[in-house]
Design an enzyme around this catalytic site. Structure first.
Site: not given
Ligand code: SAH
Length: 278
Positions: A58, A80, A193
């Site tokens: 994704d 998504k 998020m």
């Molecule tokens: N499974 C992922 C989270 C998925 S939800 C994890 O463990 O990180 C998606 C959210 O994760 C985004 O909207 C943001 O809030 C956060 N996110 C993911 N990658 C990011 C990054 N490189 N920098 C900042 N926020 C991030």
């Protein structure tokens, strides 16, 4: 000792010394890609990517990471974005089952850790229901990766004895959210998020006792070369959120103040030029 030069080990030597788990035909590996910097992939994640015949990914998985996969692999984007689901979840589930049943070695790769706000478990339940075997490879979750690269410790003996990870996808009337717990002082609150609901979050935290001058940071594209960190205080959260774009994390807590002192990533251009390839 600081200026000791460590000789680079050739790739083949690294590989041959490391344990290695096979991805079998008809099996799915649910893999965490980490927050973006490809060097934050685990060795196991890389091993899985190299063996994959089909990869479902994704948008949170960075281009640099996708460039590491075998050129023969079939790539399927099931990305998504907030508000725009390009492939509905049930279709993703079906694709995983179908590819596995056809005997492919399948990797389902997700940003960060697949079990942290990633719906990874939901996909695995479908695999179980359909008799498909799987493995799970954890990844560095954004809360851990992005704060580390911003120089913000999640806990600190003096400033935060606990850290909470929550999703900002909150419904206004959602009574299951215990705001007084989220608003406790000497605690780090990391909100995934959260940009869209930042006004509501700002209000609720203050109403439940968090001081309006509590330091906050918004970390956008954490660990990636384009990482951006915006600093402020809680009463400015919603206003500062308008300057940030997804993916971004909101960090609230006393530890955020340390970020200005411990800032290291992208601090000078020299750092980014130190990349070497083994
Ligand atoms: N499974 C992922 C989270 C998925 S939800 C994890 O463990 O990180 C998606 C959210 O994760 C985004 O909207 C943001 O809030 C956060 N996110 C993911 N990658 C990011 C990054 N490189 N920098 C900042 N926020 C991030």
């Amino acid at each position: 000792m600081l200026d000791t030069v460590v000789p680079l080990t050739p790739r083949s030597a690294i590989d041959s010394k490391l344990p290695y788990t096979a991805l079998r035909k008809g099996e799915v590996a649910l893999v965490g890609a980490g927050p973006g910097d490809p060097e934050l992939l685990t060795i196991k994640a890389l091993n899985m990517l190299r063996q994959a015949e089909v990869i479902l990914y994704d948008y949170l998985v960075s281009d640099e990471i996708m460039s590491l996969v075998s050129s023969d692999a079939i790539l399927v984007c099931v990305g998504k974005r907030a508000g725009a689901h390009s492939v509905p979840q049930h279709k993703t589930n079906q694709l995983l089952v179908d590819f596995a049943k056809q005997g492919y070695r399948v990797v389902r790769i997700k940003g960060g850790d697949p079990f942290v706000f990633g719906r990874g478990a939901e996909e695995l339940e479908i695999l179980v229901d359909n008799g498909v075997s799987f493995q799970v490879v954890p990844g560095i979750t954004a809360a851990s990766g992005a704060t580390a690269y911003a120089g913000i410790p999640l806990t600190h003996r003096d400033y935060a004895q606990s850290a909470l990870f929550v999703t900002g996808h909150l419904k206004d009337e959602d009574s299951s959210v215990d705001w007084s717990t989220l608003a406790r002082k000497n605690q780090t609150l990391v909100i995934y998020m959260g940009l869209m609901k930042s006004g509501f979050i700002e209000k609720q935290l203050q109403q439940h006792g968090r001081a309006e001058d509590t330091p906050i940071a918004i970390i956008e594209r954490g660990t990636q070369s384009s990482q951006k960190v915006i600093y402020g205080k809680l009463s400015e959260l919603s206003q500062l959120s308008t300057q940030a774009a997804s993916p971004a994390l909101i960090v609230v807590g006393e530890v955020v103040a340390l970020g200005k002192k411990l800032e290291w990533f992208n601090k000078d251009s020299e750092h980014s030029q130190e990349l070497a390839y083994v």
